[in-house]
Every structure is written in C-alpha cells, then in structure tokens.
Design a protein around this motif. Structure first.
Motif, PDB file in Angstrom:
ATOM      1  N   GLN A  59       0.887  -1.092  -0.024  1.00 12.03           N
ATOM      2  CA  GLN A  59      -0.074  -0.040  -0.169  1.00 12.03           C
ATOM      3  C   GLN A  59       0.918   1.232   0.016  1.00 12.03           C
ATOM      4  N   GLU A 118       1.926   4.510  -3.093  1.00 12.11           N
ATOM      5  CA  GLU A 118       1.489   5.811  -3.128  1.00 12.11           C
ATOM      6  C   GLU A 118       2.929   6.683  -3.240  1.00 12.11           C
ATOM      7  N   ARG A 119       3.990   6.173  -2.930  1.00 16.25           N
ATOM      8  CA  ARG A 119       5.341   6.795  -3.189  1.00 16.25           C
ATOM      9  C   ARG A 119       6.585   5.884  -3.194  1.00 16.25           C
TER      10      ARG A 119
END
Ligand code: 6GU
Length: 225
Positions: free
Chosen positions: A73, A77-78
């Motif tokens: 997760q 996101e990055r």
C-alpha cells in the motif's frame, strides 16, 4: 523526510513524537512520521498478525500477509529509499548509519515482535536490518524511536546553534569534552580556570585534549578506527 513506521503497538510510539525536538521538527514540517497499525492490514475476524512457527518451537512469528499488504500500500503511494527492519540480529546502530539514513527521502521502519517476522519478509522487502545494541527488547518499537531520534535531529533546520550536532560525541569518533555552567564555584568545586580565561584558541585546544583523553580512557576502541 517521511518516515512510515509499521507496528503492532502504535500507542508505544506516540509519545516520543509528541515532545521536545522531535515534536518541533514535525511542527516545522522538516519531517513527517506516520504510524501504521499492522492489525489494520489483517483479513479475517481475529485480526491475526502472528502464528506458530513451522518446525515447532516456542514463540510466535509475525505473518507475511499483513506486512505485505501494508508495505505494498505504501509503495503504491510513493517511492521508498529503504525498508528498515528493527531486529536484535541486525547491524548495530552507530552515528555513521544515522548520518546516512538522514539523507534519505522516504523510509519505512518495520518493528519486529515475538520471535520476529517470517524470513520471507526479510528476503522480499527489507533493505537494511538494524539493532540498537546487544541486549533484547520486547519489541522493535523503542528501538525504532531511538533510530528516529538519532536521524531526525540531523535533518537541516531541526537543531539550532545551541543544540548543534557538529560538536556531538561520536561525530568525529571522539567523546565530547566536559562542560560547565554557572556558578564558577560550587561548594568548593571550581570550573577549570582556562574556561574563564576568554582565550578562545587555548580553550579550543584544551577541549580537544580533554576529548582525546576521555576517549582514550573510556572508549579506546573508537581511536582504533
Ligand atoms: Cl531493533 N529489537 C529488539 N526486539 N531488541 C533489540 C533491538 C531491536 N535492538 C537491540 N535489542
């Protein structure tokens, strides 16, 4: 810098970031620290994060699935520079490692518990394994707090002149010299005269000499490096 900490005990990690220098660093937006409760990444009704070890033996092992879910997760996101696993069989934390990690942009810190994590977590995700010394803690949380403190105080803008990291013990492989403040005499104990002399080149020399003597006496191993 952004630090994401994965833990089964987020409560244990809250207070270090709600006080003092670390709190100020967060308020000044010099660092973001996010705590992730591993139980939020479990499936099933029991929120199970650990299980018995294959082959038998005492102690539970942290399961790969919730850890995979959490790390995947975050990675969606990055980008992360490091996934650090806090474990007593990791490399012992020192100032050089703290300096190195302080240059990273995004890091994940995984706190171990029980007998540790399934080896496949280490093989698949972990880029660095860190211990804080040769003794056993009940979990990686307090070790993670120590790592974060050592790293965050090095970020530009966190310390002011008064708390500068440049003169820290260990920054040059030397222990810091003795320090004194007012009063100049207390119950007959005097401050070394040289420190009251105003002769700053001489004071600097005295401090270097004291640092060297202290290191020779207490930590001769540091001088061999
Ligand atoms: Cl990182 N974790 C645990 N559980 N115990 C430790 C440690 C870490 N470092 C030293 N002892």
């Amino acid at each position: 810098m952004r630090i994401d900490i994965i833990t089964v005990l987020p409560e244990l990690l809250k207070s270090p970031f709600e006080a003092s220098i670390l709190k100020r660093a967060i308020e000044k937006d010099l660092v973001e620290v996010h705590l992730h409760n591993l139980r939020d990444y479990t499936t099933g009704n029991y929120k199970q994060v650990d299980d018995y070890q294959f082959g038998g033996g005492a102690g539970m092992v942290m399961m790969i699935e919730p850890i995979d879910k959490c790390i995947s997760q975050l990675k969606s996101e990055r980008e992360y520079d490091e996934v650090i696993y806090m474990t007593p069989d990791g490399k012992t934390l020192n100032q050089g490692m703290a300096n190195e990690i302080s240059m990273k942009k995004n890091i994940i810190v995984l706190c171990g518990h029980y007998k540790g994590v399934d080896q496949r977590v280490r093989d698949m995700f972990v880029t660095r394994e860190i211990s804080i010394g040769d003794y056993v803690l009940s979990g990686g949380e307090l070790a993670a707090a120590i790592l974060c403190d050592a790293v965050i105080r090095l970020l530009p803008g966190v310390l002011n002149d008064e708390t500068s990291a440049l003169t820290d013990t260990f920054q040059d492989n030397l222990l810091a010299p003795p320090v004194y403040t007012r009063p100049a005499e207390y119950k007959g104990m005097e401050v070394p005269k040289i420190l009251l002399s105003g002769n700053f080149p001489k004071i600097e020399k005295w401090r270097e000499q004291q640092a060297l003597e202290r290191t020779q006496e207490r930590r001769p191993d540091l001088l061999e490096k």
